[in-house]
Design an enzyme around this catalytic site. Structure first.
Site, PDB file in Angstrom:
ATOM      1  N   GLY A  11       0.834  -1.217   0.000  1.00 25.37           N
ATOM      2  CA  GLY A  11       0.000   0.000   0.000  1.00 25.37           C
ATOM      3  C   GLY A  11       0.857   1.252   0.000  1.00 25.37           C
ATOM      4  N   VAL A  24      18.001   8.036  -3.481  1.00 26.54           N
ATOM      5  CA  VAL A  24      18.628   8.309  -4.789  1.00 26.54           C
ATOM      6  C   VAL A  24      19.741   9.351  -4.630  1.00 26.54           C
ATOM      7  CG1 VAL A  24      18.208   9.347  -7.064  1.00 26.54           C
ATOM      8  CG2 VAL A  24      16.606   7.644  -6.151  1.00 26.54           C
ATOM      9  N   ARG A  25      19.454  10.414  -3.917  1.00 26.10           N
ATOM     10  CA  ARG A  25      20.462  11.489  -3.830  1.00 26.10           C
ATOM     11  C   ARG A  25      21.659  11.078  -2.979  1.00 26.10           C
ATOM     12  NH1 ARG A  25      16.959  17.060  -4.421  1.00 26.10           N
ATOM     13  NH2 ARG A  25      16.537  16.681  -6.631  1.00 26.10           N
ATOM     14  N   ARG A  72       0.826  -5.133  -5.287  1.00 27.23           N
ATOM     15  CA  ARG A  72       0.945  -6.357  -4.486  1.00 27.23           C
ATOM     16  C   ARG A  72       1.109  -7.466  -5.528  1.00 27.23           C
ATOM     17  NH1 ARG A  72      -0.971  -4.141   0.471  1.00 27.23           N
ATOM     18  NH2 ARG A  72      -2.768  -2.781   0.253  1.00 27.23           N
ATOM     19  N   CYS A  73       2.175  -8.280  -5.407  1.00 29.19           N
ATOM     20  CA  CYS A  73       2.559  -9.185  -6.506  1.00 29.19           C
ATOM     21  C   CYS A  73       2.412 -10.662  -6.141  1.00 29.19           C
ATOM     22  CB  CYS A  73       4.005  -8.871  -6.907  1.00 29.19           C
ATOM     23  SG  CYS A  73       4.661  -9.986  -8.143  1.00 29.19           S
ATOM     24  N   ASP A 103       5.037  -4.950   6.053  1.00 21.54           N
ATOM     25  CA  ASP A 103       5.552  -6.283   6.417  1.00 21.54           C
ATOM     26  C   ASP A 103       5.546  -7.280   5.251  1.00 21.54           C
ATOM     27  OD1 ASP A 103       2.807  -6.454   6.465  1.00 21.54           O
ATOM     28  OD2 ASP A 103       2.697  -7.596   8.322  1.00 21.54           O
ATOM     29  N   SER A 105       6.076  -6.584   2.135  1.00 24.21           N
ATOM     30  CA  SER A 105       7.253  -6.228   1.323  1.00 24.21           C
ATOM     31  C   SER A 105       8.529  -6.711   2.001  1.00 24.21           C
ATOM     32  CB  SER A 105       7.334  -4.711   1.145  1.00 24.21           C
ATOM     33  OG  SER A 105       6.076  -4.199   0.807  1.00 24.21           O
ATOM     34  N   THR A 125       4.127   2.395   5.955  1.00 26.52           N
ATOM     35  CA  THR A 125       2.717   2.002   5.920  1.00 26.52           C
ATOM     36  C   THR A 125       1.977   2.909   6.893  1.00 26.52           C
ATOM     37  OG1 THR A 125       1.110   0.360   6.715  1.00 26.52           O
ATOM     38  CG2 THR A 125       3.344   0.085   7.506  1.00 26.52           C
ATOM     39  N   ASP A 127      -0.290   2.126   8.691  1.00 27.46           N
ATOM     40  CA  ASP A 127      -0.778   1.335   9.835  1.00 27.46           C
ATOM     41  C   ASP A 127       0.126   1.400  11.073  1.00 27.46           C
ATOM     42  OD1 ASP A 127      -2.727   0.579   8.032  1.00 27.46           O
ATOM     43  OD2 ASP A 127      -1.786  -1.347   7.556  1.00 27.46           O
ATOM     44  N   ASP A 129       2.369  -0.629  12.011  1.00 27.43           N
ATOM     45  CA  ASP A 129       2.262  -1.958  12.628  1.00 27.43           C
ATOM     46  C   ASP A 129       3.552  -2.761  12.522  1.00 27.43           C
ATOM     47  OD1 ASP A 129       2.210  -2.286   9.904  1.00 27.43           O
ATOM     48  OD2 ASP A 129       0.513  -3.664   9.857  1.00 27.43           O
ATOM     49  N   ARG A 154     -16.977  16.884  14.164  1.00 28.62           N
ATOM     50  CA  ARG A 154     -17.360  17.424  15.475  1.00 28.62           C
ATOM     51  C   ARG A 154     -18.343  18.607  15.324  1.00 28.62           C
ATOM     52  NH1 ARG A 154     -14.557  17.752  20.602  1.00 28.62           N
ATOM     53  NH2 ARG A 154     -12.738  16.668  19.825  1.00 28.62           N
ATOM     54  N   ARG A 171      -5.693  -1.907   9.339  1.00 32.54           N
ATOM     55  CA  ARG A 171      -5.726  -3.380   9.190  1.00 32.54           C
ATOM     56  C   ARG A 171      -5.930  -4.017  10.560  1.00 32.54           C
ATOM     57  NH1 ARG A 171      -4.185  -5.942   4.351  1.00 32.54           N
ATOM     58  NH2 ARG A 171      -2.975  -4.164   3.699  1.00 32.54           N
ATOM     59  N   LYS A 213     -22.514  17.624  27.739  1.00 30.72           N
ATOM     60  CA  LYS A 213     -21.738  17.498  26.501  1.00 30.72           C
ATOM     61  C   LYS A 213     -22.688  17.364  25.317  1.00 30.72           C
ATOM     62  CE  LYS A 213     -17.265  15.631  25.679  1.00 30.72           C
ATOM     63  NZ  LYS A 213     -16.310  14.592  25.846  1.00 30.72           N
ATOM     64  N   HIS A 249      -9.877   5.514   2.107  1.00 32.49           N
ATOM     65  CA  HIS A 249      -8.565   5.799   1.517  1.00 32.49           C
ATOM     66  C   HIS A 249      -8.130   7.259   1.578  1.00 32.49           C
ATOM     67  CE1 HIS A 249      -9.108   1.706   0.076  1.00 32.49           C
ATOM     68  NE2 HIS A 249      -7.811   1.682  -0.097  1.00 32.49           N
ATOM     69  N   ARG A 252      -4.894   7.488   3.213  1.00 32.70           N
ATOM     70  CA  ARG A 252      -3.659   6.994   2.586  1.00 32.70           C
ATOM     71  C   ARG A 252      -2.968   8.052   1.740  1.00 32.70           C
ATOM     72  NH1 ARG A 252      -4.165   1.206   1.253  1.00 32.70           N
ATOM     73  NH2 ARG A 252      -3.405   1.509  -0.843  1.00 32.70           N
TER      74      ARG A 252
HETATM   75  O1  F6P Z   1      -1.946  -1.254   4.901  1.00 36.31           O
HETATM   76  C1  F6P Z   1      -2.510  -0.030   4.545  1.00 36.31           C
HETATM   77  C2  F6P Z   1      -4.008  -0.165   4.383  1.00 36.31           C
HETATM   78  O2  F6P Z   1      -4.514   1.100   4.008  1.00 36.31           O
HETATM   79  C3  F6P Z   1      -4.754  -0.724   5.581  1.00 36.31           C
HETATM   80  O3  F6P Z   1      -4.947   0.229   6.597  1.00 36.31           O
HETATM   81  C4  F6P Z   1      -6.031  -1.191   4.932  1.00 36.31           C
HETATM   82  O4  F6P Z   1      -6.631  -2.218   5.692  1.00 36.31           O
HETATM   83  C5  F6P Z   1      -5.549  -1.713   3.596  1.00 36.31           C
HETATM   84  O5  F6P Z   1      -4.300  -1.081   3.341  1.00 36.31           O
HETATM   85  C6  F6P Z   1      -6.471  -1.445   2.436  1.00 36.31           C
HETATM   86  O6  F6P Z   1      -5.910  -2.044   1.324  1.00 36.31           O
HETATM   87  P1  F6P Z   1      -6.378  -1.751  -0.167  1.00 36.31           P
HETATM   88  O7  F6P Z   1      -5.967  -0.358  -0.524  1.00 36.31           O
HETATM   89  O8  F6P Z   1      -5.668  -2.780  -0.968  1.00 36.31           O
HETATM   90  O9  F6P Z   1      -7.855  -1.892  -0.158  1.00 36.31           O
END
Ligand code: F6P
Length: 319
Positions: A11, A24-25, A72-73, A103, A105, A125, A127, A129, A154, A171, A213, A249, A252
């Site tokens: 990702g 690279v540099r 992802r391969c 992880d 990769s 990533t 995440d 993680d 909010r 994830r 609240k 997303h 991301r």
């Molecule tokens: O690992 C990054 C991540 O954005 C996770 O948080 C999420 O679960 C997953 O990738 C989503 O993957 P994709 O973009 O392949 O749907």
């Protein structure tokens, strides 16, 4: 060593470009030639290589995604695919590889290392993680994106006196939920690493309302389960107007924060220095502001631990 390769895999994460730029540099500064490998391990096998110079990484430090593309391969899970990759690397004269990713990769890089290709990995990533580093590239940016979204939600939550559940990525990890929950002042944070009590979450909301609240925000890490389902339970328990937002997303993408750019720059440069010094099969990370270098085997065998003290603090501050 005369030539190294750089690839991004898995990702995409904000900061990947800054890491590519630094690698690279640094390499060119040290007199090494650099090949950019497109689309991660898929491009490695397919020979999607391009010559990199200092200009090819100009104007990318602030850009999200990855100029090298990523994938992802499936083929790389097979031994035959990995041998094909090794042959391609040798044919291109690439003696060392910087792998920027998560992880999955790293597992690929660990295989290449065992097959005689020098590899150094950079954790990237959203995440966060990966064990052995306090932060992965992209995490800080993702948390900031979530906090920005919480601020906006909010406004509506307060105006309508509603409960909002916000589902965030990660994830199997609750890191994004925890950090964004603290920074965004959420009432409850639900993470997969720790027991989830919807009774307690409902109780917090009721207590908040009795203190006057106007809104309640619950952050749900995707690893806990569907926020839509949890939202139904919360609505039943509290009887309050409840809405669910799944951020998806948008977490991301976007320009990396200054923190991610600096981290990426330090790790990108260090990865190249490590390769030049003969290191292989390692991850370069950062712990307590210091560069760390750990064997991939160790990184992959350990589970990243959620900071429970921080989790308890989030609970204390939202009594
Ligand atoms: O690992 C990054 C991540 O954005 C996770 O948080 C999420 O679960 C997953 O990738 C989503 O993957 P994709 O973009 O392949 O749907």
């Amino acid at each position: 060593m005369k030539r190294i390769g750089v690839l991004t895999s898995g990702g995409d994460a904000p900061g990947m470009n800054a890491a590519v730029r630094a690698a690279v540099r640094q390499a060119i500064f040290d007199g090494l030639a650099v090949t950019g490998i497109r689309k991660g391990y898929a491009g490695l096998i397919a020979g999607e290589y391009m010559e990199m110079d200092t200009g090819s990484v100009a104007d990318i430090i602030h850009r999200g995604g990855t100029i090298l593309r990523t994938a992802r391969c499936e083929e790389f899970y097979e031994e035959a695919g990995r041998w094909q990759a090794v042959e391609c690397l040798k044919a291109a004269g690439i003696e060392g590889l910087v792998v920027i990713g998560g992880d999955g990769s790293f597992r690929g890089a660990a295989c290449l290392h065992q097959m005689g290709i020098k590899t150094v990995c950079i954790p990237a990533t959203i995440d966060n993680d990966i064990a052995g580093t306090d932060y992965t590239l992209g995490f800080d940016t993702a948390v900031n994106s979530v906090v920005e979204a919480i601020n906006k939600i909010r406004d509506t939550a307060t105006s309508h006196e509603r409960v909002f559940l916000i589902e965030v990525m990660g994830r199997y990890s609750g890191q994004i939920a925890l950090y964004a929950g603290i920074a965004g002042g959420a009432e409850s944070v639900l993470v997969p690493e720790l027991p989830v009590s919807l009774e307690e979450a409902g109780e917090r909301i009721r207590r908040g309302r009795s203190r006057g609240k106007l809104h309640s925000i619950i952050l749900v890490a995707e690893g806990v389960g569907s926020a839509l389902e949890i939202g139904k339970v919360i609505k039943e328990r509290t009887g309050l107007d409840t809405r669910v937002t799944i951020l998806g997303h948008i977490q991301r993408g976007g320009a990396p924060t200054a923190f991610d750019r600096v981290l990426a720059t330090r790790l990108g440069s260090e990865a190249v220095k490590l390769l030049s010094a003969g290191a292989s099969g390692v991850m370069v990370g950062m712990a307590a502001s210091q560069i760390t270098v750990l064997p991939l085997e160790e990184v992959l065998s350990r589970q990243k631990v959620l900071n429970e003290e921080l989790y308890r603090l989030a609970g204390v501050l939202s009594i």
